[in-house]
Design a protein around this motif. Structure first.
Motif, mmCIF file in Angstrom:
data_model
loop_
_atom_site.group_PDB
_atom_site.id
_atom_site.type_symbol
_atom_site.label_atom_id
_atom_site.label_comp_id
_atom_site.label_asym_id
_atom_site.label_seq_id
_atom_site.Cartn_x
_atom_site.Cartn_y
_atom_site.Cartn_z
ATOM 1 N N VAL A 1 67.318 -107.925 8.541
ATOM 2 C CA VAL A 1 66.561 -106.673 8.631
ATOM 3 C C VAL A 1 67.324 -105.690 7.603
ATOM 4 O O VAL A 1 66.572 -104.889 7.141
ATOM 5 N N LEU A 2 68.684 -105.517 7.647
ATOM 6 C CA LEU A 2 69.382 -104.640 6.830
ATOM 7 C C LEU A 2 68.816 -105.171 5.224
ATOM 8 O O LEU A 2 68.526 -104.168 4.562
ATOM 9 N N LEU B 1 56.550 -106.362 14.263
ATOM 10 C CA LEU B 1 58.021 -105.814 14.808
ATOM 11 C C LEU B 1 59.165 -105.681 13.720
ATOM 12 O O LEU B 1 59.802 -104.872 13.765
ATOM 13 N N ALA C 1 58.504 -102.747 11.799
ATOM 14 C CA ALA C 1 58.912 -101.626 12.576
ATOM 15 C C ALA C 1 60.448 -101.151 12.424
ATOM 16 O O ALA C 1 61.028 -100.422 12.280
ATOM 17 N N ARG C 2 61.161 -102.625 12.669
ATOM 18 C CA ARG C 2 62.827 -102.731 12.547
ATOM 19 C C ARG C 2 63.129 -101.891 11.180
ATOM 20 O O ARG C 2 64.070 -101.163 10.912
ATOM 21 N N VAL C 3 62.478 -102.580 10.177
ATOM 22 C CA VAL C 3 62.760 -102.307 8.753
ATOM 23 C C VAL C 3 62.604 -100.678 8.653
ATOM 24 O O VAL C 3 63.562 -99.957 8.270
ATOM 25 N N ALA D 1 62.560 -98.409 10.871
ATOM 26 C CA ALA D 1 63.474 -97.809 11.375
ATOM 27 C C ALA D 1 64.679 -97.331 10.907
ATOM 28 O O ALA D 1 65.444 -96.468 11.078
ATOM 29 N N LEU D 2 65.039 -98.194 9.910
ATOM 30 C CA LEU D 2 66.348 -98.035 9.055
ATOM 31 C C LEU D 2 66.012 -96.980 7.596
ATOM 32 O O LEU D 2 66.669 -96.380 7.238
ATOM 33 N N ARG E 1 72.507 -96.304 9.805
ATOM 34 C CA ARG E 1 71.390 -96.488 10.788
ATOM 35 C C ARG E 1 71.497 -97.826 11.416
ATOM 36 O O ARG E 1 71.221 -98.081 12.634
ATOM 37 N N TYR E 2 71.628 -98.765 10.456
ATOM 38 C CA TYR E 2 71.880 -99.998 10.930
ATOM 39 C C TYR E 2 72.977 -100.101 11.927
ATOM 40 O O TYR E 2 72.865 -101.022 12.838
ATOM 41 N N LEU F 1 69.899 -98.886 15.201
ATOM 42 C CA LEU F 1 68.633 -98.259 15.324
ATOM 43 C C LEU F 1 67.446 -99.395 15.096
ATOM 44 O O LEU F 1 66.394 -99.253 15.268
ATOM 45 N N SER F 2 67.888 -100.493 14.606
ATOM 46 C CA SER F 2 66.978 -101.552 14.316
ATOM 47 C C SER F 2 67.020 -102.691 15.459
ATOM 48 O O SER F 2 66.295 -103.762 14.985
ATOM 49 N N ASP F 3 67.897 -102.568 16.431
ATOM 50 C CA ASP F 3 67.708 -103.334 17.486
ATOM 51 C C ASP F 3 66.372 -103.639 17.926
ATOM 52 O O ASP F 3 65.714 -102.719 18.250
ATOM 53 N N PRO F 4 65.919 -105.034 18.018
ATOM 54 C CA PRO F 4 64.730 -105.453 18.558
ATOM 55 C C PRO F 4 64.369 -104.655 19.855
ATOM 56 O O PRO F 4 63.073 -104.129 19.991
ATOM 57 N N VAL G 1 63.376 -101.089 19.128
ATOM 58 C CA VAL G 1 62.352 -100.673 18.323
ATOM 59 C C VAL G 1 60.903 -101.194 19.074
ATOM 60 O O VAL G 1 60.102 -100.407 19.132
#
Lengths: 334, 280
Positions: free
Chosen positions: A56-57, A99, A102-104, A106-107, B249-250, B254-257, B260
């Motif tokens: 994700v990072l 999903l 959306a996680r990406v 969020a960063l 943020r990581y 904040l990106s925890d499944p 989210v």
């Protein structure tokens, strides 16, 4: 955007250790009529370390690159670096999952529109421009140069994501080098690992893995190993001295394919930038010239022989014998 | 074959039902049994007779020395951590049970020489739910992510993806079997955070700082510095604060499944609520 215009992502190494790749890529693309638009204020894709921590990072860093492209109206991106390509491509593939996207987001906190694509410079040259066009541009063919192509791990793998060439026995670089006039030797280690960035934390890995590649290239009698990846090039070229200290007997220059293209296109030293390589390439070129001379002499000899035969044949037919008889005479002589 | 009368799990790792004994030679000591319960046993006290201590100096205390003198670590297959298997499968998107141990991944792996467990052994350990052994192995850190294993897997398992998932998990659990690897990753990401781009000289400096390996690759400097191939100063980008914010943020999670997913559900709820209001 026309087919010949792409957004360009040079990658961090393009500003440092792969300066020669960067320069020659830009020059070759210009020569082939490709317009490259730099992505404004691009950032690092995170390379291997980012996806080691979390995909994700890694995808978030790539997503910022695409978002920056969007601000300049860029949808189709090319990059010379396979590691960047792998990260950017993986990000696009993973973000098709809702999903994950959306996680990406969020960063990055920057929503991304659809319709992005990313390709390697090699893929664009081979697939979009075509080898015929490359052949047309060649002014200084590399006749006599014995080259082995080395693709590295990431250019064609994983197959489902990269969707380019054969994952175990790719041919694009082979065909490109042949189009430039070089003699391409079959190379069994063309997609084997060079050790990647593990050379820093695990010192033993690069002499072992890159050493194997250099040794086989040397044993095959290759003048050059032609690469398409900055990290592979660094391991094979810059660390070659370290590997020789551990018992390698060969010295093999390791240019990028774009450098050889720039040379074949007749561009200047500034564009080909051979001076920036750690291992001197001039012995390879003197080998090439010597072999080119031999090839020319051999061709001349064969041509002279053919001319002689033709002349003899013409002489016989000219002396009034019928064609059938001359054929019979020729058979008798044989 | 007569049952030995012991309860618990049999050699294949599957649970034998209460009161149903596993099958073993009568009279022999229960080979891999742990009298205390189901947690893995690694002590010599519970070792079967054929397991001797390895004569060579090696990392494993308990080894099975074969007739040819090769040593093998004895992994006791009781105490399977099913939650661990599920976590690996979810994170990597692969079904580890599909591995049938053909060994193709290990045969093609370029880094095998440096591993403690080979790739196929790691896969087997995951199948057996041996969380501790997997996450504290060097192998998951030393994987070069070259994808050769994934390419050659006859069951189309993305093995490199599984290794990546295990490495991410080891990082979260603060198990760093190869410290230098962690230092390199940290140095790289710190450089990206400071500058927005990676800067080789900076990465090397940070790496030396984190590991104390002060002379790493300094002999290469004369080959690159005069050619301008390693700029001493970083190329900083204007949006570097944006890049730093992504990394921050990581780290804040904040990106925890879960987080989210909860937010998405909330948004969907709010939207449908709005829709209902509009209709009414």
């Amino acid at each position: 955007m026309s087919k010949a215009t792409f957004g360009y992502f040079p990658g961090c190494s393009g500003l440092g250790t792969s300066l020669e790749y960067e320069r020659s890529t830009r020059a070759v693309c210009r020569e082939l009529g490709l317009t490259l638009w730099d992505i404004p204020d691009w950032n690092c894709c995170g390379s291997t370390p980012a996806h080691t921590v979390d995909p994700v990072l890694s995808s978030a860093l790539s997503a910022r690159v695409f978002a920056q492209g969007e601000t300049a109206g860029i949808r189709d991106v090319v990059t010379p670096c396979p590691s960047c390509l792998s990260n950017l491509r993986n990000a696009l593939e993973h973000m098709e999952d809702e999903l994950f996207a959306a996680r990406v987001e969020a960063l990055t906190e920057r929503p991304l529109e659809a319709g992005h694509s990313v390709k390697s410079v090699l893929q664009v040259i081979v697939e979009d421009i075509g080898l015929d066009k490359v052949k047309e541009r060649v002014r200084r063919p590399l006749v006599g140069l014995r080259a082995v192509p080395y693709y590295g791990c990431l250019m064609t793998r994983p197959e489902k994501i990269m969707r380019f060439d054969d994952p175990e026995n790719p041919q694009s670089l082979d065909l490109l080098l042949q189009a430039l006039g070089a003699e391409v030797l079959p190379f069994p280690l063309k997609v084997d690992c060079c050790g990647g960035s593990l050379g820093i934390p695990v010192r033993e890995s690069v002499p072992r893995l890159s050493g194997r590649i250099l040794e086989l290239a040397g044993e095959l009698g290759a003048d050059v190993i032609v690469v398409a990846c900055p990290l592979c090039q660094m391991n094979l070229d810059l660390r070659q001295g370290q590997i020789r200290a551990k018992g390698l007997d060969y010295t093999v220059p390791v240019p990028y394919f774009t450098q050889l293209m720039a040379y074949a296109f007749g561009l200047g030293d500034e564009e080909a930038a051979f001076k920036l390589l750690a291992e001197d390439i001039s012995p390879a070129f003197s080998c090439m010239q010597r072999r080119a001379g031999e090839i020319k002499a051999e061709e001349a000899r064969v041509a002279a022989l053919a001319a002689q035969k033709a002349a003899a044949k013409a002489g016989r037919t000219g002396s009034g014998q019928s064609q059938a008889k001359s054929a019979g005479a020729a058979g008798g002589e044989a | 074959m007569q049952p030995c009368g012991r309860l618990g799990r049999n050699l294949r790792g599957s649970r034998t039902a209460e009161g149903v004994p596993c099958h073993r030679r009568p009279g022999s000591a229960p080979v891999f049994a742990n009298p205390q319960g189901l947690s893995p046993v690694r002590g010599e006290a519970n070792a079967p007779a054929f397991v001797r201590k390895c004569k060579k100096q090696c990392a494993f205390k308990l080894r099975n020395v074969t007739k040819r003198g090769e040593c093998m670590e004895t992994v006791l297959l009781n105490g399977r951590d099913d939650a661990f298997i599920r976590a690996v499968e979810e994170s990597s998107g692969q079904v580890v049970a599909r591995c049938y141990q053909c060994g193709n991944c290990t045969a093609g792996c370029p880094m095998s020489f440096a591993y403690d467990y080979s790739v196929s052994q790691v896969m087997r350990l995951i199948q057996a739910g041996q969380k501790d052994a997997v996450l504290s192995s060097k192998a998951v850190w030393l994987c070069a992510a070259c994808n050769t294993c994934s390419q050659r897997c006859p069951n189309e398992i993305n093995v490199a993806g599984v290794m990546d998932a295990c490495r991410q998990m080891a990082r979260r659990e603060k198990k760093f079997a190869v410290r230098a690897m962690r230092a390199f990753v940290d140095a790289f990401l710190d450089s990206v955070k400071f500058n927005g781009r990676s800067h080789e000289v900076g990465i090397m400096a940070l790496y030396m700082l984190y590991t104390g390996r002060v002379w790493t690759d300094v002999e290469l400097a004369p080959k690159v510095l005069p050619k301008g191939k390693m700029p001493l100063l970083p190329h900083r980008i204007k949006g570097r604060s944006e890049v730093a914010a992504i990394i921050d943020r990581y780290k804040q999670g904040l990106s925890d499944p879960e987080r989210v997913r909860a937010r998405l559900a909330k948004d969907a709820g709010a939207e449908s609520g709005k829709g209902k209001e509009a209709v009414s």
